[in-house]
Scaffold this motif. Structure first.
Motif, PDB file in Angstrom:
ATOM      1  N   VAL A 150      -0.824  31.362   8.983  1.00 54.20           N
ATOM      2  CA  VAL A 150       0.313  32.193   8.588  1.00 54.20           C
ATOM      3  C   VAL A 150       1.568  31.331   8.688  1.00 54.20           C
ATOM      4  O   VAL A 150       1.845  30.759   9.741  1.00 54.20           O
ATOM      5  CB  VAL A 150       0.444  33.439   9.491  1.00 54.20           C
ATOM      6  CG1 VAL A 150       1.654  34.262   9.103  1.00 54.20           C
ATOM      7  CG2 VAL A 150      -0.819  34.293   9.406  1.00 54.20           C
ATOM      8  N   GLN A 151       2.307  31.226   7.586  1.00 56.46           N
ATOM      9  CA  GLN A 151       3.533  30.437   7.578  1.00 56.46           C
ATOM     10  C   GLN A 151       4.602  31.100   8.425  1.00 56.46           C
ATOM     11  O   GLN A 151       4.793  32.316   8.354  1.00 56.46           O
ATOM     12  CB  GLN A 151       4.070  30.290   6.154  1.00 56.46           C
ATOM     13  CG  GLN A 151       3.663  29.017   5.491  1.00 56.46           C
ATOM     14  CD  GLN A 151       4.352  28.870   4.153  1.00 56.46           C
ATOM     15  OE1 GLN A 151       4.193  29.709   3.289  1.00 56.46           O
ATOM     16  NE2 GLN A 151       5.110  27.809   4.006  1.00 56.46           N
ATOM     17  N   GLY A 152       5.291  30.292   9.208  1.00 51.66           N
ATOM     18  CA  GLY A 152       6.362  30.801  10.047  1.00 51.66           C
ATOM     19  C   GLY A 152       7.720  30.683   9.375  1.00 51.66           C
ATOM     20  O   GLY A 152       7.893  29.928   8.414  1.00 51.66           O
ATOM     21  N   LEU A 153       8.669  31.415   9.870  1.00 48.49           N
ATOM     22  CA  LEU A 153      10.025  31.409   9.317  1.00 48.49           C
ATOM     23  C   LEU A 153      10.675  30.029   9.343  1.00 48.49           C
ATOM     24  O   LEU A 153      11.489  29.713   8.482  1.00 48.49           O
ATOM     25  CB  LEU A 153      10.917  32.380  10.084  1.00 48.49           C
ATOM     26  CG  LEU A 153      10.889  33.817   9.628  1.00 48.49           C
ATOM     27  CD1 LEU A 153      11.717  34.670  10.566  1.00 48.49           C
ATOM     28  CD2 LEU A 153      11.376  33.964   8.219  1.00 48.49           C
ATOM     29  N   ASN A 154      10.315  29.198  10.304  1.00 47.03           N
ATOM     30  CA  ASN A 154      10.922  27.876  10.395  1.00 47.03           C
ATOM     31  C   ASN A 154      10.550  26.979   9.215  1.00 47.03           C
ATOM     32  O   ASN A 154      11.167  25.935   9.025  1.00 47.03           O
ATOM     33  CB  ASN A 154      10.552  27.202  11.715  1.00 47.03           C
ATOM     34  CG  ASN A 154      11.159  27.914  12.901  1.00 47.03           C
ATOM     35  OD1 ASN A 154      12.197  28.554  12.793  1.00 47.03           O
ATOM     36  ND2 ASN A 154      10.511  27.834  14.044  1.00 47.03           N
ATOM     37  N   ASP A 155       9.553  27.368   8.419  1.00 45.74           N
ATOM     38  CA  ASP A 155       9.150  26.595   7.244  1.00 45.74           C
ATOM     39  C   ASP A 155       9.940  26.970   5.993  1.00 45.74           C
ATOM     40  O   ASP A 155       9.737  26.374   4.939  1.00 45.74           O
ATOM     41  CB  ASP A 155       7.668  26.798   6.948  1.00 45.74           C
ATOM     42  CG  ASP A 155       6.772  26.112   7.966  1.00 45.74           C
ATOM     43  OD1 ASP A 155       7.290  25.306   8.759  1.00 45.74           O
ATOM     44  OD2 ASP A 155       5.565  26.384   7.969  1.00 45.74           O
ATOM     45  N   PHE A 156      10.818  27.945   6.102  1.00 45.83           N
ATOM     46  CA  PHE A 156      11.590  28.417   4.952  1.00 45.83           C
ATOM     47  C   PHE A 156      13.067  28.140   5.180  1.00 45.83           C
ATOM     48  O   PHE A 156      13.539  28.180   6.318  1.00 45.83           O
ATOM     49  CB  PHE A 156      11.391  29.927   4.744  1.00 45.83           C
ATOM     50  CG  PHE A 156       9.974  30.308   4.471  1.00 45.83           C
ATOM     51  CD1 PHE A 156       9.433  30.156   3.207  1.00 45.83           C
ATOM     52  CD2 PHE A 156       9.173  30.806   5.482  1.00 45.83           C
ATOM     53  CE1 PHE A 156       8.119  30.504   2.954  1.00 45.83           C
ATOM     54  CE2 PHE A 156       7.864  31.153   5.242  1.00 45.83           C
ATOM     55  CZ  PHE A 156       7.330  30.995   3.969  1.00 45.83           C
TER      56      PHE A 156
END
Length: 76
Positions: free
Chosen positions: A56-62
């Motif tokens: 699951v992608q985390g917010l820090n990747d956006f």
């Protein structure tokens, strides 16, 4: 198809598999820590793709410009 919204709804900041689902709690946005939450291991990954091993992608990747307001967790 909008992983940044899933991450915001669930206060999921770091990309990981076996992602925890958080119930309740209070977020400190500066430290990205959730206090007082009930953590259910692997359940967020399972909800995303029927497997606890799903990454699951985390917010820090956006970019910050794509982050929804963190208050959405309380309404979701």
């Amino acid at each position: 198809f909008q992983p940044e919204k899933l991450a915001a709804y669930e206060w999921h900041f770091d990309t990981s598999s076996h992602a925890k689902l958080l119930l309740f709690g209070v977020l400190d946005e500066k430290t990205q820590q959730v206090k007082g939450a009930i953590k259910l291991p692997g359940l967020l990954s399972f909800l995303a793709d029927n497997s606890v091993k799903t990454k699951v992608q985390g917010l820090n990747d956006f970019p910050k410009s794509l982050h929804p307001p963190m208050i959405v967790h309380y309404f979701f």
